[in-house]
Design an enzyme around this catalytic site. Structure first.
Site, PDB file in Angstrom:
ATOM      1  N   GLY A 110       0.800  -1.217   0.000  1.00  0.00           N
ATOM      2  CA  GLY A 110       0.000   0.000   0.000  1.00  0.00           C
ATOM      3  C   GLY A 110       0.831   1.265   0.000  1.00  0.00           C
ATOM      4  N   GLU A 116       5.441   3.020   8.201  1.00  0.00           N
ATOM      5  CA  GLU A 116       5.259   1.772   8.957  1.00  0.00           C
ATOM      6  C   GLU A 116       6.558   1.374   9.662  1.00  0.00           C
ATOM      7  OE1 GLU A 116       1.739  -0.234   6.195  1.00  0.00           O
ATOM      8  OE2 GLU A 116       3.837  -0.740   5.829  1.00  0.00           O
TER       9      GLU A 116
END
Length: 240
Positions: A110, A116
């Site tokens: 994504g 992240e």
């Protein structure tokens, strides 16, 4: 079970188990990931907050998608830079595009892997939730490893990745002319190899290339992993 049912099962199981075992607790600082398996986990966390099981949760999110979800669900969102967070989290939970028996992961399908990794490498405990299709034996030959790059360095970075044996494809936008642009304003090269790679070594080699922002190999903070099975069970790996 369908893949969508597995994603909800594993997300719910992980959140409930982590609360039961004391890994998720009131007052904690938690990182919340991005994608189709992370979103059910965010929703399950919000249910426990709404029910009064948890309170004073401080969330740091990894994308606009997750930030929007938290705003809708009433979960307070902070930055890693906020004084109350102080650059460190108690736990982060996220999905993965591939996860091996050794708990090495590819993330970034994504295009959110930079944020992240910032969140998950600065968390005391990292947790991955995955459906059965994400469980693999080796990494590198099938699902591409995303490498976020500075746009002006696309050709030299591609050349350097080719020298590491990678075949690189610039990720193109959907319903948009031109490349995908990440939340950080950068571009993505998706990389595959003919043979499985040494995940830890390749993570460092790629990040040593000038013009690379970050790559989607996760080897340095090995997660607790929950993997849904088609028979309705959930496998748990790497309990601390």
């Amino acid at each position: 079970m369908t893949q969508s049912e597995e994603k909800v099962l594993v997300a719910n199981t992980a959140i409930d188990t982590l609360i039961e075992k004391g890994y998720i607790f009131s007052g904690m600082k938690i990182g919340l990931g991005t994608g189709s398996t992370a979103m059910p986990a965010v929703k399950r966390l919000a249910e426990h907050i709404s029910n009064g099981d948890l309170h004073d949760i401080k969330a740091v999110v990894t994308s606009f998608q997750t930030e929007n979800a938290c705003q809708e669900l009433g979960i307070p969102v902070y930055s890693m830079n906020d004084k109350i967070i102080g650059g460190k989290l108690d736990l982060a939970i996220d999905g993965a595009d591939e996860v091996t028996p050794d708990c090495f992961c590819i993330k970034g399908g994504g295009a959110a892997h930079v944020r992240e990794k910032i969140v998950e490498y600065n968390s005391k405990i990292f947790v991955v939730v995955a459906d059965s299709t994400k469980a693999v034996e080796t990494i590198g030959t099938k699902f591409p490893v995303p490498v976020e790059i500075i746009g002006d360095a696309r050709i030299p970075v591609t050349n350097a990745l080719n020298e590491l044996g990678a075949k690189c494809v610039l990720r193109e936008g959907v319903r948009k002319c031109g490349p995908v642009i990440t939340d950080n304003g950068n571009q993505i090269l998706d990389c595959t190899w003919e043979k499985p790679i040494d995940v830890a070594a390749m993570e460092d080699k790629i990040n040593g290339i000038v013009g690379v922002v970050e790559n989607g190999l996760f080897s340095k903070n090995k997660p607790i992993v929950f993997v849904a099975k088609g028979d309705g069970t959930v496998e748990q790996r790497n309990w601390h």
